[in-house]
Design an enzyme around this catalytic site. Sequence first.
Site, short mmCIF file in Angstrom:
data_model
loop_
_atom_site.label_atom_id
_atom_site.label_comp_id
_atom_site.label_asym_id
_atom_site.label_seq_id
_atom_site.Cartn_x
_atom_site.Cartn_y
_atom_site.Cartn_z
N CYS A 291 0.80 -1.24 0.00
CA CYS A 291 0.00 0.00 0.00
C CYS A 291 0.83 1.28 0.00
O CYS A 291 0.84 2.00 -0.98
CB CYS A 291 -0.93 0.00 1.21
SG CYS A 291 -2.15 -1.31 1.15
N1 LIG Z 1 -2.61 -6.06 1.46
C1 LIG Z 1 -3.13 -5.06 2.11
O1 LIG Z 1 -2.81 -4.86 3.28
C2 LIG Z 1 -4.16 -4.13 1.48
C3 LIG Z 1 -4.88 -3.27 2.31
C4 LIG Z 1 -5.82 -2.43 1.76
C5 LIG Z 1 -6.04 -2.43 0.37
N2 LIG Z 1 -5.31 -3.25 -0.43
C6 LIG Z 1 -5.61 -3.23 -1.86
O2 LIG Z 1 -6.39 -4.37 -2.22
C7 LIG Z 1 -6.05 -4.84 -3.51
C8 LIG Z 1 -5.62 -6.30 -3.44
O3 LIG Z 1 -4.44 -6.38 -2.63
P1 LIG Z 1 -3.94 -7.75 -2.01
O4 LIG Z 1 -2.87 -7.37 -1.03
O5 LIG Z 1 -5.10 -8.58 -1.54
O6 LIG Z 1 -3.28 -8.44 -3.29
P2 LIG Z 1 -2.83 -9.98 -3.46
O7 LIG Z 1 -1.80 -9.98 -4.51
O8 LIG Z 1 -2.55 -10.56 -2.11
O9 LIG Z 1 -4.15 -10.71 -3.99
C9 LIG Z 1 -4.74 -10.43 -5.22
C10 LIG Z 1 -5.22 -11.72 -5.86
O10 LIG Z 1 -5.86 -11.40 -7.10
C11 LIG Z 1 -5.60 -12.43 -8.01
N3 LIG Z 1 -5.83 -11.94 -9.38
C12 LIG Z 1 -5.07 -11.10 -10.12
N4 LIG Z 1 -5.64 -10.86 -11.29
C13 LIG Z 1 -6.80 -11.56 -11.32
C14 LIG Z 1 -7.85 -11.74 -12.28
N5 LIG Z 1 -7.82 -11.08 -13.45
N6 LIG Z 1 -8.88 -12.57 -11.98
C15 LIG Z 1 -8.90 -13.21 -10.79
N7 LIG Z 1 -7.95 -13.10 -9.84
C16 LIG Z 1 -6.91 -12.27 -10.10
C17 LIG Z 1 -4.16 -12.83 -7.72
O11 LIG Z 1 -3.87 -14.14 -8.16
C18 LIG Z 1 -4.11 -12.70 -6.18
O12 LIG Z 1 -4.40 -13.93 -5.55
C19 LIG Z 1 -4.97 -3.90 -4.02
O13 LIG Z 1 -5.56 -2.87 -4.76
C20 LIG Z 1 -4.39 -3.31 -2.74
O14 LIG Z 1 -3.81 -2.05 -2.95
C21 LIG Z 1 -4.39 -4.12 0.11
#
Ligand SMILES: NC(=O)c1ccc[n+]([C@@H]2O[C@H](COP(=O)([O-])OP(=O)(O)OC[C@H]3O[C@@H](n4cnc5c(N)ncnc54)[C@H](O)[C@@H]3O)[C@@H](O)[C@H]2O)c1
Length: 424
Positions: free
Chosen positions: A266
């Site tokens: 983030c």
């Molecule tokens: N990790 C955090 O602490 C956090 C906190 C708040 C917001 N976010 C936001 O949330 C979003 C996701 O972050 P995350 O940390 O969960 O990411 P992550 O990489 O842990 O998980 C995302 C998942 O999406 C899947 N994916 C990618 N493209 C895809 C598609 N076209 N169809 C289906 N699945 C697909 C990936 O395989 C992965 O498993 C981001 O925008 C991030 O900025 C993350």
Amino acid sequence: MKVGVIGLGYVGLPLALAFAEQGHEVVGLDADTRKVDALRAGESYIEDVASESLAAVAKAESGSERPPKLAATTHYEDLSECDAVIICVPTPLSDAREPDLTHMIDSATALSRVLRRGQLISLESTTYPGTTRERLLPILEESGLAAGRDFYLAFSPERIDPGRTDYTVRTTPKVVGGLTDECTERAAKLYGEICDNVVRVSGPEPAELTKLLENIFRSVNIAMVNEMAMLCDRLGIDIWEVVEAAATKPFGFMRFDPGPGMGGHCLPIDPFYLAYKAREHDFYTEFIELAGKVNQNQPAWCVHRIERALNQVAKPVNGSRILLLGVSYKAGVGDIRESPALRIIRLTREIGGDVAYHDPHVPELGELGLESVALDGEIARADLVCVVTAHPEIDYERVVSEAELVLDFRGVTRGIEAGNLVRL
Ligand SMILES: NC(=O)c1ccc[n+]([C@@H]2O[C@H](COP(=O)([O-])OP(=O)(O)OC[C@H]3O[C@@H](n4cnc5c(N)ncnc54)[C@H](O)[C@@H]3O)[C@@H](O)[C@H]2O)c1
């Protein structure tokens, strides 16, 4: 309700679990077949999600025809029966440090082919204001259905903080902003199932910007305290003593601690989503750029401190054994995305340092060809031990008593007085 969750990572998996535990039918979709297989076997790959909790809702019962409460899939067709679909895919930066919406566009395109009348779509991926309306909506309308009339569309930022236990999905207020009032109400009803407090805003744009404001606030304050730490080094004042004293003020001050730099998915990334959007409007977000510059330089500053610490004992970095304690981006988790430790390792190696690390949450760093070493023997063997991540499992008194020299970037050794100890 039947709820679909696209992207079962740090954000999507706890969310899917929360809906399933609340008794809803959940379809969890991920493009990564390894994750889908793990979920079907009831195995968690996210530290904050216990395998036992997951197995209770996601593991298919042998001999049973009934699908589990949380059914994992790679097929978008499986979402067609859902009342609501939540998108939680990554939103990284491109090599040119501009928003890379490829994952969102790919998932929205696939979703538009199975979208049906009456569904609610909620985007949770962090992104710049305007994404839901300008980028997601047109793709979903390729289905032939109209947003706000045939289907409902909202943005709701995720606020998960990996490793945190005092606030949960249920107790962290959830902001929602829909395209129309009806969209907002439908989204509020959905999240009301798993959150005690839903905060409605007037549209997707304020909801998108709320998340960025929260993250930029942190980034700017971390940069400010890091700069203060550099000044304290010149002035010969202990920054930790100052931060602790300031934090006794019961109002008007919020504590931020200096450290080796920001990491995770983030803070190093999200602010630049807004900087990009601002440029489109001929506006330059100077606080964001300045904070980014200070925080990104912090690992290089740490390497400078490594050089100085070794110099004090008449050793060069070249050929010295340097043991890093902790390589994940924050204490208590194994996430190494954008972790400052990775840059510290690369920069130290560039000048000849022989780097090893110990991290109870990160068994190996494949791309750097390193494995976590055991502490026994390694502390005494190192010319310098650096505390990079403040993992609570490590006994820092033992580290200081066994090591030749300790450099603490996290302030965990506050209260220990020793001649072989230097703090940031
Ligand atoms: N990790 C955090 O602490 C956090 C906190 C708040 C917001 N976010 C936001 O949330 C979003 C996701 O972050 P995350 O940390 O969960 O990411 P992550 O990489 O842990 O998980 C995302 C998942 O999406 C899947 N994916 C990618 N493209 C895809 C598609 N076209 N169809 C289906 N699945 C697909 C990936 O395989 C992965 O498993 C981001 O925008 C991030 O900025 C993350």
